[in-house]
Design a protein around this motif. Structure first.
Motif, PDB file in Angstrom:
ATOM      1  N   ALA A 239      42.059  39.272  29.085  1.00 45.91           N
ATOM      2  CA  ALA A 239      41.695  39.535  30.478  1.00 45.91           C
ATOM      3  C   ALA A 239      43.008  39.555  31.261  1.00 45.91           C
ATOM      4  CB  ALA A 239      40.767  38.455  31.022  1.00 45.91           C
ATOM      5  N   ILE A 240      43.109  40.475  32.193  1.00 44.82           N
ATOM      6  CA  ILE A 240      44.316  40.607  32.999  1.00 44.82           C
ATOM      7  C   ILE A 240      43.905  40.730  34.465  1.00 44.82           C
ATOM      8  CG2 ILE A 240      44.408  43.122  32.719  1.00 44.82           C
ATOM      9  CD1 ILE A 240      47.516  42.804  32.670  1.00 44.82           C
ATOM     10  N   ALA A 241      44.747  40.210  35.337  1.00 39.77           N
ATOM     11  CA  ALA A 241      44.475  40.316  36.771  1.00 39.77           C
ATOM     12  C   ALA A 241      45.774  40.603  37.512  1.00 39.77           C
ATOM     13  CB  ALA A 241      43.847  39.027  37.290  1.00 39.77           C
ATOM     14  N   PHE A 242      45.632  41.333  38.591  1.00 35.90           N
ATOM     15  CA  PHE A 242      46.751  41.706  39.453  1.00 35.90           C
ATOM     16  C   PHE A 242      46.367  41.360  40.882  1.00 35.90           C
ATOM     17  CE2 PHE A 242      49.202  44.744  41.991  1.00 35.90           C
ATOM     18  CZ  PHE A 242      50.466  44.562  41.458  1.00 35.90           C
ATOM     19  N   ALA A 243      47.262  40.693  41.602  1.00 35.38           N
ATOM     20  CA  ALA A 243      46.987  40.304  42.990  1.00 35.38           C
ATOM     21  C   ALA A 243      48.107  40.779  43.907  1.00 35.38           C
ATOM     22  CB  ALA A 243      46.846  38.783  43.100  1.00 35.38           C
TER      23      ALA A 243
ATOM     24  N   ASN B  53      48.070  38.288  55.573  1.00 35.89           N
ATOM     25  CA  ASN B  53      46.850  38.634  56.301  1.00 35.89           C
ATOM     26  C   ASN B  53      45.726  39.098  55.386  1.00 35.89           C
ATOM     27  OD1 ASN B  53      47.473  41.380  55.810  1.00 35.89           O
ATOM     28  ND2 ASN B  53      48.718  41.444  57.663  1.00 35.89           N
ATOM     29  N   GLY B  54      45.922  38.994  54.082  1.00 32.07           N
ATOM     30  CA  GLY B  54      44.876  39.338  53.130  1.00 32.07           C
ATOM     31  C   GLY B  54      45.395  39.258  51.706  1.00 32.07           C
ATOM     32  N   ILE B  55      44.474  39.153  50.768  1.00 30.39           N
ATOM     33  CA  ILE B  55      44.836  39.185  49.351  1.00 30.39           C
ATOM     34  C   ILE B  55      43.856  40.108  48.639  1.00 30.39           C
ATOM     35  CG2 ILE B  55      45.101  37.909  47.191  1.00 30.39           C
ATOM     36  CD1 ILE B  55      45.808  35.459  48.760  1.00 30.39           C
ATOM     37  N   LEU B  56      44.405  41.054  47.897  1.00 27.88           N
ATOM     38  CA  LEU B  56      43.600  41.941  47.065  1.00 27.88           C
ATOM     39  C   LEU B  56      43.771  41.510  45.618  1.00 27.88           C
ATOM     40  CD1 LEU B  56      44.661  45.352  48.637  1.00 27.88           C
ATOM     41  CD2 LEU B  56      42.622  43.996  49.154  1.00 27.88           C
ATOM     42  N   VAL B  57      42.715  41.640  44.837  1.00 26.65           N
ATOM     43  CA  VAL B  57      42.795  41.278  43.425  1.00 26.65           C
ATOM     44  C   VAL B  57      42.010  42.286  42.597  1.00 26.65           C
ATOM     45  CG1 VAL B  57      40.841  39.680  43.479  1.00 26.65           C
ATOM     46  CG2 VAL B  57      42.616  39.352  41.787  1.00 26.65           C
ATOM     47  N   SER B  58      42.543  42.579  41.423  1.00 31.48           N
ATOM     48  CA  SER B  58      41.868  43.455  40.477  1.00 31.48           C
ATOM     49  C   SER B  58      41.886  42.777  39.115  1.00 31.48           C
ATOM     50  CB  SER B  58      42.590  44.801  40.409  1.00 31.48           C
ATOM     51  OG  SER B  58      41.926  45.675  39.509  1.00 31.48           O
ATOM     52  N   ILE B  59      40.766  42.851  38.404  1.00 36.77           N
ATOM     53  CA  ILE B  59      40.623  42.213  37.098  1.00 36.77           C
ATOM     54  C   ILE B  59      40.173  43.255  36.084  1.00 36.77           C
ATOM     55  CG2 ILE B  59      39.393  40.430  35.777  1.00 36.77           C
ATOM     56  CD1 ILE B  59      38.842  39.024  38.475  1.00 36.77           C
ATOM     57  N   SER B  60      40.743  43.180  34.894  1.00 36.17           N
ATOM     58  CA  SER B  60      40.316  44.058  33.810  1.00 36.17           C
ATOM     59  C   SER B  60      40.321  43.261  32.515  1.00 36.17           C
ATOM     60  CB  SER B  60      41.264  45.263  33.707  1.00 36.17           C
ATOM     61  OG  SER B  60      40.734  46.223  32.828  1.00 36.17           O
TER      62      SER B  60
ATOM     63  N   GLN C 213      53.585  40.606  48.665  1.00 33.34           N
ATOM     64  CA  GLN C 213      54.015  40.000  47.411  1.00 33.34           C
ATOM     65  C   GLN C 213      52.976  40.300  46.330  1.00 33.34           C
ATOM     66  OE1 GLN C 213      56.978  38.375  46.956  1.00 33.34           O
ATOM     67  NE2 GLN C 213      57.436  38.909  49.075  1.00 33.34           N
ATOM     68  N   ILE C 214      53.411  40.326  45.081  1.00 34.89           N
ATOM     69  CA  ILE C 214      52.507  40.629  43.978  1.00 34.89           C
ATOM     70  C   ILE C 214      52.486  39.508  42.945  1.00 34.89           C
ATOM     71  CG2 ILE C 214      52.745  43.117  44.244  1.00 34.89           C
ATOM     72  CD1 ILE C 214      54.659  43.037  41.789  1.00 34.89           C
ATOM     73  N   GLY C 215      51.429  39.479  42.147  1.00 32.31           N
ATOM     74  CA  GLY C 215      51.331  38.542  41.036  1.00 32.31           C
ATOM     75  C   GLY C 215      50.451  39.146  39.958  1.00 32.31           C
ATOM     76  N   VAL C 216      50.728  38.814  38.711  1.00 36.97           N
ATOM     77  CA  VAL C 216      49.948  39.322  37.589  1.00 36.97           C
ATOM     78  C   VAL C 216      49.805  38.213  36.551  1.00 36.97           C
ATOM     79  CG1 VAL C 216      51.919  40.280  36.316  1.00 36.97           C
ATOM     80  CG2 VAL C 216      49.656  41.299  36.019  1.00 36.97           C
TER      81      VAL C 216
ATOM     82  N   ALA D 213      47.244  34.963  39.073  1.00 32.40           N
ATOM     83  CA  ALA D 213      47.893  36.083  39.754  1.00 32.40           C
ATOM     84  C   ALA D 213      48.002  35.819  41.257  1.00 32.40           C
ATOM     85  CB  ALA D 213      47.127  37.377  39.487  1.00 32.40           C
ATOM     86  N   VAL D 214      46.967  35.231  41.841  1.00 35.30           N
ATOM     87  CA  VAL D 214      46.972  34.943  43.277  1.00 35.30           C
ATOM     88  C   VAL D 214      48.072  33.945  43.630  1.00 35.30           C
ATOM     89  CG1 VAL D 214      45.672  33.830  45.147  1.00 35.30           C
ATOM     90  CG2 VAL D 214      44.588  35.586  43.724  1.00 35.30           C
ATOM     91  N   VAL D 215      48.191  32.845  42.878  1.00 39.18           N
ATOM     92  CA  VAL D 215      49.214  31.856  43.231  1.00 39.18           C
ATOM     93  C   VAL D 215      50.620  32.392  42.987  1.00 39.18           C
ATOM     94  CG1 VAL D 215      47.691  29.866  43.003  1.00 39.18           C
ATOM     95  CG2 VAL D 215      49.069  30.573  41.044  1.00 39.18           C
ATOM     96  N   LYS D 216      50.760  33.331  42.059  1.00 43.77           N
ATOM     97  CA  LYS D 216      52.054  33.990  41.878  1.00 43.77           C
ATOM     98  C   LYS D 216      52.360  34.877  43.085  1.00 43.77           C
ATOM     99  CE  LYS D 216      51.912  33.867  36.844  1.00 43.77           C
ATOM    100  NZ  LYS D 216      51.708  34.636  35.608  1.00 43.77           N
ATOM    101  N   ALA D 217      51.349  35.572  43.585  1.00 42.20           N
ATOM    102  CA  ALA D 217      51.545  36.395  44.787  1.00 42.20           C
ATOM    103  C   ALA D 217      51.870  35.526  46.000  1.00 42.20           C
ATOM    104  CB  ALA D 217      50.311  37.254  45.053  1.00 42.20           C
ATOM    105  N   LEU D 218      51.293  34.336  46.053  1.00 46.51           N
ATOM    106  CA  LEU D 218      51.615  33.403  47.139  1.00 46.51           C
ATOM    107  C   LEU D 218      53.031  32.858  46.990  1.00 46.51           C
ATOM    108  CD1 LEU D 218      48.306  31.328  47.492  1.00 46.51           C
ATOM    109  CD2 LEU D 218      49.161  33.103  49.037  1.00 46.51           C
TER     110      LEU D 218
END
Length: 140
Positions: free
Chosen positions: A112-116, A99-106, A2-5, A54-59
């Motif tokens: 500021a924007i983040a993608f999870a 089984n994991g969460i990846l996150v990127s911030i710019s 799943q993704i979130g931004v 972004a993380v809670v959206k991915a969740l």
């Protein structure tokens, strides 16, 4: 998977920091320690805020029934952001078999924007393949 931004105005976070208890309500001591003394403190704080969203959206939940501090955005020595979950966020993560969460911030001067990406997990209606018919219809 799943993704979130999320995207946030840095100035909005800077102004919010003027409110009583804002920083202590939304950020852990570890998160603040990661960016302590940085010239671009508010930029980094806004990035962490966007990453939490972004993380809670991915969740797939948003912040319903959980605290902001249940999602912690920390930094490795290299500066790479990593996610640490506790409380209700960790329960949801386990319940959905991620089984994991990846996150990127710019960030730039104003935003500021983040993608999870929540890895693994059980398929739901949002992760079904798109049904595109050869005749050009979209399958609806």
């Amino acid at each position: 998977m799943q993704i979130g931004v999320d995207i946030i105005e840095i100035d909005r976070i800077k102004k919010a920091c003027g409110r009583k208890n804002f920083i202590n309500r939304f950020f852990t001591l570890k998160e603040l320690e990661d960016i302590k003394g940085k010239k671009s403190f508010y930029t980094h704080l806004a990035g962490k805020y966007a990453a939490k969203e972004a993380v809670v959206k991915a969740l797939g939940t948003g912040f319903r029934n959980m605290k902001w501090k249940d999602v912690e955005i920390l930094n490795q020595a290299s500066g790479k952001p990593v996610v640490a979950l506790s409380g209700k966020a960790r329960e949801i993560f386990k319940l959905k078999n991620f089984n994991g969460i990846l996150v990127s911030i710019s960030h730039c001067k104003e935003y500021a924007i983040a993608f999870a990406v929540a890895l693994g997990g059980e398929a739901d209606e949002s992760s079904q393949p798109f049904n595109y018919e050869a005749d050009g219809s979209n399958g609806y």
